[in-house]
Write a protein that holds these residues in place. Sequence first.
Motif, mmCIF file in Angstrom:
data_model
loop_
_atom_site.group_PDB
_atom_site.id
_atom_site.type_symbol
_atom_site.label_atom_id
_atom_site.label_comp_id
_atom_site.label_asym_id
_atom_site.label_seq_id
_atom_site.Cartn_x
_atom_site.Cartn_y
_atom_site.Cartn_z
ATOM 1 N N ALA A 124 -8.434 7.709 3.119
ATOM 2 C CA ALA A 124 -8.549 6.644 4.115
ATOM 3 C C ALA A 124 -7.144 6.411 4.657
ATOM 4 O O ALA A 124 -6.174 6.354 3.898
ATOM 5 C CB ALA A 124 -9.101 5.368 3.500
ATOM 6 N N PHE A 125 -7.044 6.321 5.972
ATOM 7 C CA PHE A 125 -5.745 6.215 6.622
ATOM 8 C C PHE A 125 -5.533 4.794 7.129
ATOM 9 O O PHE A 125 -6.303 4.294 7.944
ATOM 10 C CB PHE A 125 -5.654 7.237 7.752
ATOM 11 N N LEU A 126 -4.503 4.153 6.610
ATOM 12 C CA LEU A 126 -4.144 2.797 6.997
ATOM 13 C C LEU A 126 -2.879 2.842 7.859
ATOM 14 O O LEU A 126 -2.221 3.872 7.942
ATOM 15 C CB LEU A 126 -3.877 1.940 5.755
ATOM 16 N N GLU A 127 -2.536 1.728 8.416
ATOM 17 C CA GLU A 127 -1.331 1.654 9.245
ATOM 18 C C GLU A 127 -0.075 1.942 8.422
ATOM 19 O O GLU A 127 0.870 2.560 8.910
ATOM 20 C CB GLU A 127 -1.229 0.269 9.866
ATOM 21 N N THR A 128 -0.068 1.519 7.180
ATOM 22 C CA THR A 128 1.131 1.644 6.351
ATOM 23 C C THR A 128 1.042 2.686 5.248
ATOM 24 O O THR A 128 2.037 2.968 4.590
ATOM 25 C CB THR A 128 1.453 0.298 5.690
ATOM 26 N N ALA A 129 -0.128 3.264 5.026
ATOM 27 C CA ALA A 129 -0.283 4.194 3.905
ATOM 28 C C ALA A 129 -1.547 5.032 4.051
ATOM 29 O O ALA A 129 -2.407 4.738 4.877
ATOM 30 C CB ALA A 129 -0.347 3.419 2.595
ATOM 31 N N THR A 130 -1.636 6.057 3.206
ATOM 32 C CA THR A 130 -2.845 6.859 3.082
ATOM 33 C C THR A 130 -3.360 6.680 1.657
ATOM 34 O O THR A 130 -2.583 6.729 0.704
ATOM 35 C CB THR A 130 -2.539 8.347 3.342
ATOM 36 N N VAL A 176 -2.127 5.711 -3.772
ATOM 37 C CA VAL A 176 -1.548 5.250 -2.514
ATOM 38 C C VAL A 176 -0.321 6.095 -2.185
ATOM 39 O O VAL A 176 0.564 6.270 -3.022
ATOM 40 C CB VAL A 176 -1.134 3.759 -2.602
ATOM 41 N N PHE A 177 -0.288 6.622 -0.958
ATOM 42 C CA PHE A 177 0.832 7.440 -0.486
ATOM 43 C C PHE A 177 1.445 6.808 0.758
ATOM 44 O O PHE A 177 0.707 6.392 1.660
ATOM 45 C CB PHE A 177 0.352 8.850 -0.091
ATOM 46 N N SER A 178 2.762 6.776 0.831
ATOM 47 C CA SER A 178 3.410 6.439 2.094
ATOM 48 C C SER A 178 3.127 7.594 3.053
ATOM 49 O O SER A 178 2.736 8.685 2.629
ATOM 50 C CB SER A 178 4.918 6.279 1.903
ATOM 51 N N HIS A 179 3.346 7.371 4.339
ATOM 52 C CA HIS A 179 3.102 8.461 5.297
ATOM 53 C C HIS A 179 4.009 9.659 5.014
ATOM 54 O O HIS A 179 3.568 10.800 5.109
ATOM 55 C CB HIS A 179 3.252 7.964 6.727
ATOM 56 N N ALA A 180 5.252 9.409 4.642
ATOM 57 C CA ALA A 180 6.181 10.503 4.326
ATOM 58 C C ALA A 180 5.719 11.276 3.089
ATOM 59 O O ALA A 180 5.747 12.516 3.073
ATOM 60 C CB ALA A 180 7.587 9.943 4.113
ATOM 61 N N SER A 181 5.265 10.570 2.068
ATOM 62 C CA SER A 181 4.774 11.230 0.852
ATOM 63 C C SER A 181 3.503 12.029 1.119
ATOM 64 O O SER A 181 3.315 13.114 0.588
ATOM 65 C CB SER A 181 4.507 10.201 -0.249
#
Length: 67
Positions: free
Chosen positions: A31-37, A51-56
């Motif tokens: 699931a893709f959120l504004e601040t994380a995946t 929980v992953f940051s976009h960079a991770s």
Amino acid sequence: MSIEINHSVLSTLRWRKSTHSGDGTQCVEAAFLETATLLRDSKLEASPVQVFSHASWTALLSGLKSQ
């Protein structure tokens, strides 16, 4: 990265199943959120969520594609 997740909201998210799920016994959903995946086991909707940051998330996908 620290992100607070209201677990009652998880069921309202749009979860996408991996196209590489194969026979369905090893499936993950994202699931893709504004601040994380967010990533979870698609067979167990109440399973823990990674929980992953976009960079991770981008680094993870790049690493998997290079294998």
